[in-house]
Write an enzyme that holds these catalytic residues in place. Structure first.
Site, PDB file in Angstrom:
ATOM      1  N   LYS A 105       0.820  -1.223   0.000  1.00 32.99           N
ATOM      2  CA  LYS A 105       0.000   0.000   0.000  1.00 32.99           C
ATOM      3  C   LYS A 105       0.848   1.267   0.000  1.00 32.99           C
ATOM      4  O   LYS A 105       0.466   2.276  -0.600  1.00 32.99           O
ATOM      5  CB  LYS A 105      -0.965   0.034   1.191  1.00 32.99           C
ATOM      6  CG  LYS A 105      -0.337  -0.239   2.542  1.00 32.99           C
ATOM      7  CD  LYS A 105      -0.456  -1.671   2.929  1.00 32.99           C
ATOM      8  CE  LYS A 105       0.392  -2.008   4.136  1.00 32.99           C
ATOM      9  NZ  LYS A 105       0.257  -3.368   4.560  1.00 32.99           N
ATOM     10  N   GLY A 187       2.344 -10.988  13.859  1.00 30.29           N
ATOM     11  CA  GLY A 187       2.566 -10.732  12.422  1.00 30.29           C
ATOM     12  C   GLY A 187       1.628  -9.702  11.830  1.00 30.29           C
ATOM     13  O   GLY A 187       1.467  -9.638  10.617  1.00 30.29           O
ATOM     14  N   LYS A 205      -3.745   3.240   2.921  1.00 32.73           N
ATOM     15  CA  LYS A 205      -4.902   2.453   2.476  1.00 32.73           C
ATOM     16  C   LYS A 205      -6.068   3.370   2.083  1.00 32.73           C
ATOM     17  O   LYS A 205      -6.774   3.124   1.104  1.00 32.73           O
ATOM     18  CB  LYS A 205      -5.311   1.473   3.589  1.00 32.73           C
ATOM     19  CG  LYS A 205      -4.251   0.384   3.804  1.00 32.73           C
ATOM     20  CD  LYS A 205      -4.478  -0.370   5.107  1.00 32.73           C
ATOM     21  CE  LYS A 205      -3.449  -1.472   5.287  1.00 32.73           C
ATOM     22  NZ  LYS A 205      -3.465  -2.060   6.639  1.00 32.73           N
TER      23      LYS A 205
HETATM   24  N1  HSE Z   1       0.342  -3.574   9.461  1.00 39.33           N
HETATM   25  C1  HSE Z   1      -0.903  -3.773   8.839  1.00 39.33           C
HETATM   26  C2  HSE Z   1      -1.986  -3.820   9.896  1.00 39.33           C
HETATM   27  C3  HSE Z   1      -0.896  -5.063   8.059  1.00 39.33           C
HETATM   28  O1  HSE Z   1      -1.665  -3.845  11.089  1.00 39.33           O
HETATM   29  O2  HSE Z   1      -3.146  -3.798   9.560  1.00 39.33           O
HETATM   30  C4  HSE Z   1      -1.932  -5.140   7.007  1.00 39.33           C
HETATM   31  O3  HSE Z   1      -1.787  -4.161   6.031  1.00 39.33           O
END
Ligand code: HSE
Length: 436
Positions: A105, A187, A205
């Site tokens: 993004k 993650g 985004k």
């Molecule tokens: N770092 C992003 C989040 C991952 O925490 O939503 C998904 O784009």
């Protein structure tokens, strides 16, 4: 059986998920495509760590050019993240006639125009469903079945890390740092988690969503962006008392030939469906002129949901390759040359309701002075709370306003903060409780 050959750039959390999915669901994908997806090359600087997924011998390389310049590879999947070297690699792959699937993004929000133009010149596709909302197929929905609508608003909870942190702070009174660490372990977080907690990832985004919804190019730097670092337990508790929850919201609104584009902590009523979006889940609420409001909800981060979106794009492009057609849909859903540039309304011009928290010395006349300044700037009070006097030197006064212009609110706060009874900088949180 026919084969579609893939090259994967970046063998991190999501890349591992993609290899796992393509392997685990291979026969399902063959049933749907009538072709086999072959992971021909995977490039990463780290070629020694065991990711727990099997690759055929010779597939893993530390040299991205073995993949980018391989004439047999049909689709390059970019999961490196960040601006460089991702941008150079993607442009090189396009130059070599490869279709692109990316979850990046940041890259698209800032360099999307250049990448889409290069792809148009070469007649290749660029799909990026995983870049917004993890596993939620929101971009396909906007470009696809909702294409007949003029969109008026788009609201999103778009960062799993922030939503996870705010949820844990709200439900368990958890400590910010400890929850962030957990989100990283799971993650969810970006390589640099400041992108998450400072709202930058959400703004990337939103930038993509705005382009697709309103057919406009956006200068990412013009999006007003605030993160969640300033949110404290005291604000979360007051929000609850007034019947709200605090979410990091991406807000896009069409207002004639201008748009609102902002990312900030926002109070929303507890009875809104968006208020129930907890943990690493994301949701996007779109309003179209014919369809009305639509909310899409799902896992917004993590290995497997994001891999689902990536491989979904691979399937879409593979179908086109197999059918001998390409670029049925332009990357932003609008024909090349039909993208406008709508100006973003300066934040001072937006109109919103506000939660204002003042930290004051508890002495006669304080409330009257605060109310007087608010009145002077035409800000009307809807309700207020002052908690009981405590042993502490200062007490909070919380005021909820009716709709007011942001510039007036800021000027009023500056004036109020200069009073000697103010103990710390006053705090504002915007309220969104009047959705169409
Ligand atoms: N770092 C992003 C989040 C991952 O925490 O939503 C998904 O784009």
């Amino acid at each position: 059986m026919k084969e579609i050959r893939l090259g994967l750039l970046g063998f991190g959390t999501i890349g591992t998920g993609v290899v796992k999915l393509v392997t685990q669901n291979a026969s399902l994908l063959e049933d749907k495509l009538g072709a086999r997806l072959i992971m021909k090359r995977v490039a990463d600087l780290d070629i020694t760590t065991d990711r727990g997924v099997a690759l055929a011998p010779g597939v893993l390389t530390s040299n991205a050019h073995e993949l980018l310049d391989d004439p047999e590879i049909d689709i390059v999947i970019e999961l490196i993240g960040g601006y460089e070297p991702a941008k150079s690699f993607v442009l090189r792959a396009i130059e070599n006639g490869k279709h692109i699937v990316t979850a990046n993004k940041a890259l698209l929000a800032v360099h999307g125009g250049e990448i889409y133009a290069a792809a148009a010149r070469k007649g290749v596709e660029v799909l990026y469903e995983a870049a917004v909302g993890g596993g939620i197929p929101v971009l396909s929905a906007i470009k696809g079945n909702m294409a007949a609508n003029n969109f008026t608003t788009v609201l999103g909870i778009l960062n799993g890390t922030c939503n996870y942190i705010l949820t844990k702070m709200t439900q368990e009174g958890a400590d910010f740092g400890a929850v962030l660490k957990k989100a990283q372990e799971l993650g969810y977080a970006e390589a640099d988690p400041t992108f998450d907690i400072e709202g930058i990832d959400t703004a990337h985004k939103l930038c993509i969503l705005l382009s697709l919804c309103f057919g406009t190019s956006i200068d990412f730097k013009d999006i007003h962006t605030e993160g969640i670092c300033s949110i404290s337990a005291i604000d979360i508790n007051f929000a609850r008392e007034f019947g709200y929850k605090i979410k990091l919201l991406a807000i896009g609104k069409r207002d004639g030939e201008r748009i609102e584009a902002r990312v900030h902590p926002t109070m929303i009523p507890v009875n809104y469906p968006l208020a129930d979006v907890d943990g690493a889940f994301n949701a996007i609420r779109l309003t179209g002129d014919f369809v009305g409001p639509v909310m899409l909800y799902g896992r917004g981060a993590g290995m497997e949901p994001t891999a689902s979106a990536v491989v979904g794009d691979v399937v879409e492009i593979s179908r086109n390759i197999l059918a001998g057609i390409g670029r049925r849909t332009a990357p932003l859903g609008y024909l090349d040359g039909r993208i406008r540039t709508l100006a973003i309304k300066p934040i001072g011009e937006i109109v919103s309701k506000y939660y204002l928290r003042f930290s004051v010395m508890d002495k006669p006349g304080v409330l009257a002075k605060i109310a007087g300044e608010l009145g002077r700037y035409s800000i009307s009070i809807e309700s207020m709370i002052q908690t009981a006097r405590s042993a502490q030197e200062s007490v909070p006064i919380v005021i909820m306003t009716h709709e007011a212009r942001e510039m007036d609110v800021r000027q009023a706060l500056t004036a109020i903060d200069s009073f000697d009874f103010i103990r710390e900088k006053s705090n504002l949180i915007r309220i969104e409780d009047n959705l169409e």
